[in-house]
Design an enzyme around this catalytic site. Sequence first.
Site, PDB file in Angstrom:
ATOM      1  N   GLY A  26       0.838  -1.213   0.000  1.00  0.00           N
ATOM      2  CA  GLY A  26       0.000   0.000   0.000  1.00  0.00           C
ATOM      3  C   GLY A  26       0.858   1.241   0.000  1.00  0.00           C
ATOM      4  O   GLY A  26       2.050   1.185  -0.302  1.00  0.00           O
ATOM      5  N   ASN A  27       0.273   2.382   0.298  1.00  0.00           N
ATOM      6  CA  ASN A  27       1.054   3.618   0.427  1.00  0.00           C
ATOM      7  C   ASN A  27       0.410   4.511   1.478  1.00  0.00           C
ATOM      8  O   ASN A  27      -0.640   4.176   2.033  1.00  0.00           O
ATOM      9  CB  ASN A  27       1.192   4.324  -0.929  1.00  0.00           C
ATOM     10  CG  ASN A  27      -0.154   4.721  -1.504  1.00  0.00           C
ATOM     11  OD1 ASN A  27      -0.865   5.522  -0.926  1.00  0.00           O
ATOM     12  ND2 ASN A  27      -0.516   4.125  -2.641  1.00  0.00           N
ATOM     13  N   HIS A  28       1.042   5.645   1.753  1.00  0.00           N
ATOM     14  CA  HIS A  28       0.632   6.479   2.887  1.00  0.00           C
ATOM     15  C   HIS A  28      -0.522   7.432   2.589  1.00  0.00           C
ATOM     16  O   HIS A  28      -0.857   8.264   3.426  1.00  0.00           O
ATOM     17  CB  HIS A  28       1.818   7.321   3.367  1.00  0.00           C
ATOM     18  CG  HIS A  28       2.893   6.501   4.025  1.00  0.00           C
ATOM     19  ND1 HIS A  28       2.662   5.761   5.150  1.00  0.00           N
ATOM     20  CD2 HIS A  28       4.183   6.298   3.688  1.00  0.00           C
ATOM     21  CE1 HIS A  28       3.776   5.146   5.498  1.00  0.00           C
ATOM     22  NE2 HIS A  28       4.713   5.441   4.624  1.00  0.00           N
TER      23      HIS A  28
END
Length: 397
Positions: free
Chosen positions: A208-210
């Site tokens: 995923g990412n932030h």
Amino acid sequence: MLEGKNILLGVCGSIASYKSAELTRLLVKAGANVKIVMTHDAKAFITPLTLSTLSKNQVFSTYYQADTGQWNNHVELALWADLILIAPITANTLAKFASGGCDNLLSACYLSAKCPIMFAPAMDLDMWKHPSTQKNIQTLLNYGNFMIKPGKGELASGLYGEGRMEEPEAIYQQVIHHFEYEQLLKGKHILVTAGPTFEPIDPVRFIGNHSSGKMGFAIAELCAQLGASVSLISGPVALEIYHPNIERVTVITAEDMLNAVDYAFANCDACIMSAAVADYTPLQKAEQKIKKNDTEFNITLKKTTDILQYLGSIKKNQILVGFALETENEEEHAKIKLQKKNLDFIVLNSLKDEGAGFGGDLNKITIIQKDGATTYYDLKSKSEVAQDIINTLIKYL
Ligand code: CTP
């Protein structure tokens, strides 16, 4: 300027209540029909007689008239209003609105309302700063209510600081602005994407990412406030959206997002791709949880479809807006994306300023249009950034 507009003015118990008289006068003078609901404590600061004389209407305060036994119908009052404006609103009433409390006529009107709500806080600086007050305010903003921010000045306590209700003339100008603005995107359908995508590795792990989704949600909220019907397609985020004009679809993977966006795109007037879509996804998702064995472990990834580029290749009359997150040669890279993806304009995000970008409440952007026109903006809250983006979009629509 406000001819025929029905404004329900809520007045709470604060020293700033005296300003409600001048505010009422300004609204009535501009042609608005003004009805006033006061809380019990407000009557200690300003008399109902003053407000009923200025508004040319009966002032309401309780669920029923003690003398006649007549019921003051909160539902009727709320549905009558084109706008409910609470000025001043106290910390107590903010808390009631945020939690759904309903022990007086004003909070009952608030809960029954279908129209836009504006509120102008007034309180002492420490009450204003308290995390509890700020949390309640954030809740109301998340509900799509508008805040007229208090200014700094001398407060009733004799202290100096933030918490002083805005002056009547400034509140009045914001009401005018609201009515001019609320129609700007009426009849338009805007597609907004937000948040990250999660690409599964096995049943318990993902890439995923932030991205928090805050930027996309602020854009969706603003479009809805301006009268658009909004499709918000969001990856997994911990955010809520309440505006009735927003239809939210939650997706997990880049592929889910592609399918949802593809479905909605044909009927939209504009699409704003603010989602941080994963560029790569695991080639295979393991059926069972992967056990740790070797000291090294490799995952083979395959490219996802670039949704924005795909939309750019099929678009007809839709206005297409992309984002670019760059860490080097920012403008040059953004311009390449703008062209490659056939966009009308691109919003370049900078991670260089403290507090800007992923997760935070601030952002600093540059907007580059397809004719090369470039506008640089200051570091601002994400809702103000949304305003800058939508102001640019409106020129295209
Ligand atoms: N985007 C998309 N689909 C993808 C990847 C990105 O629609 N699979 C969109 C994003 O929503 C954003 C724009 O493309 O509006 C640019 O995303 P960004 O991550 O900045 O750039 P990429 O095109 O992915 O290129 P790179 O990661 O190499 O910078």
